[in-house]
Write a protein that holds these residues in place. Sequence first.
Motif, PDB file in Angstrom:
ATOM      1  N   GLY A 164      83.114  57.163  36.236  1.00 39.52           N
ATOM      2  CA  GLY A 164      82.068  57.810  35.451  1.00 39.52           C
ATOM      3  C   GLY A 164      80.731  57.127  35.612  1.00 39.52           C
ATOM      4  O   GLY A 164      80.452  56.519  36.645  1.00 39.52           O
ATOM      5  N   ASP A 165      79.908  57.177  34.563  1.00 39.47           N
ATOM      6  CA  ASP A 165      78.531  56.713  34.674  1.00 39.47           C
ATOM      7  C   ASP A 165      78.353  55.208  34.506  1.00 39.47           C
ATOM      8  O   ASP A 165      77.251  54.696  34.688  1.00 39.47           O
ATOM      9  N   ILE A 166      79.399  54.480  34.156  1.00 34.77           N
ATOM     10  CA  ILE A 166      79.335  53.020  34.136  1.00 34.77           C
ATOM     11  C   ILE A 166      80.439  52.492  35.044  1.00 34.77           C
ATOM     12  O   ILE A 166      81.421  53.179  35.315  1.00 34.77           O
ATOM     13  N   ASP A 167      80.259  51.278  35.505  1.00 34.30           N
ATOM     14  CA  ASP A 167      81.235  50.698  36.428  1.00 34.30           C
ATOM     15  C   ASP A 167      82.278  49.845  35.720  1.00 34.30           C
ATOM     16  O   ASP A 167      83.439  49.821  36.122  1.00 34.30           O
ATOM     17  N   TYR A 168      81.863  49.131  34.671  1.00 30.63           N
ATOM     18  CA  TYR A 168      82.767  48.231  33.953  1.00 30.63           C
ATOM     19  C   TYR A 168      82.505  48.335  32.454  1.00 30.63           C
ATOM     20  O   TYR A 168      81.370  48.536  32.024  1.00 30.63           O
ATOM     21  N   LEU A 169      83.567  48.170  31.684  1.00 23.78           N
ATOM     22  CA  LEU A 169      83.448  48.132  30.229  1.00 23.78           C
ATOM     23  C   LEU A 169      84.160  46.880  29.740  1.00 23.78           C
ATOM     24  O   LEU A 169      85.322  46.637  30.094  1.00 23.78           O
ATOM     25  N   LEU A 170      83.461  46.090  28.945  1.00 23.95           N
ATOM     26  CA  LEU A 170      83.997  44.839  28.412  1.00 23.95           C
ATOM     27  C   LEU A 170      84.053  44.921  26.898  1.00 23.95           C
ATOM     28  O   LEU A 170      83.153  45.477  26.267  1.00 23.95           O
ATOM     29  N   ARG A 171      85.097  44.342  26.326  1.00 30.25           N
ATOM     30  CA  ARG A 171      85.131  44.117  24.872  1.00 30.25           C
ATOM     31  C   ARG A 171      84.947  42.623  24.686  1.00 30.25           C
ATOM     32  O   ARG A 171      85.739  41.819  25.178  1.00 30.25           O
ATOM     33  N   VAL A 172      83.892  42.271  23.981  1.00 28.57           N
ATOM     34  CA  VAL A 172      83.482  40.881  23.829  1.00 28.57           C
ATOM     35  C   VAL A 172      83.516  40.517  22.348  1.00 28.57           C
ATOM     36  O   VAL A 172      83.019  41.271  21.512  1.00 28.57           O
ATOM     37  N   VAL A 173      84.102  39.358  22.032  1.00 28.12           N
ATOM     38  CA  VAL A 173      84.175  38.895  20.646  1.00 28.12           C
ATOM     39  C   VAL A 173      83.477  37.537  20.558  1.00 28.12           C
ATOM     40  O   VAL A 173      83.812  36.605  21.292  1.00 28.12           O
ATOM     41  N   ALA A 180      75.325  33.926  19.664  1.00 32.19           N
ATOM     42  CA  ALA A 180      76.408  33.692  20.622  1.00 32.19           C
ATOM     43  C   ALA A 180      76.496  34.849  21.615  1.00 32.19           C
ATOM     44  O   ALA A 180      76.765  34.637  22.811  1.00 32.19           O
ATOM     45  N   TYR A 181      76.259  36.072  21.139  1.00 35.34           N
ATOM     46  CA  TYR A 181      76.250  37.208  22.058  1.00 35.34           C
ATOM     47  C   TYR A 181      75.108  37.068  23.064  1.00 35.34           C
ATOM     48  O   TYR A 181      75.281  37.317  24.256  1.00 35.34           O
ATOM     49  N   ASP A 182      73.949  36.669  22.600  1.00 34.44           N
ATOM     50  CA  ASP A 182      72.803  36.497  23.494  1.00 34.44           C
ATOM     51  C   ASP A 182      73.106  35.448  24.558  1.00 34.44           C
ATOM     52  O   ASP A 182      72.771  35.627  25.734  1.00 34.44           O
TER      53      ASP A 182
END
Length: 149
Positions: free
Chosen positions: A100-109, A115-117
């Motif tokens: 589809g329109d994105i190549d990779y999907l990550l779930r990040v915790v 911390a996300y930055d």
Amino acid sequence: MDKIDHNILRILQADASKPIAEIARLVNLSQTPCWNRIRKMEAEGIIKGRVALVDSRKVGLGLTAFVAVEAINHTREWAANFRRLVQSMPEVMDSYRMAGDIDYLLRVVVPDMQAYDDFYNRLIEGASPKNVTSRFSMEVLSSRTVLPF
């Protein structure tokens, strides 16, 4: 795999700490054949491991991000580098190569936005993707670990 194997898997998915004697009783087997079936499913990779499920928020990991990544190119080298990078980042709980329109999907915790930055900057520096789009979870509506077979 037969119906007994499926029943064993249902029981283990619900509570992997159940004693073999209890599992065997529930599937109408003696302990040794039950244990042999479990070991066989482990050897075949059907059972990938046994874990304790932890509430991320209760251990200080209160921010879940879903990160869509577009590759800058689709070479094997870039993909291999990206795979190594995300597998080395402990914040990445799940990673998928998508159609589809994105190549990779990550779930990040992570604990918080800072911390996300930090994670985001390491991702950008390590992979140089074309585009990264992040969405943040406000509430978990449903989360399952039991496969519906």
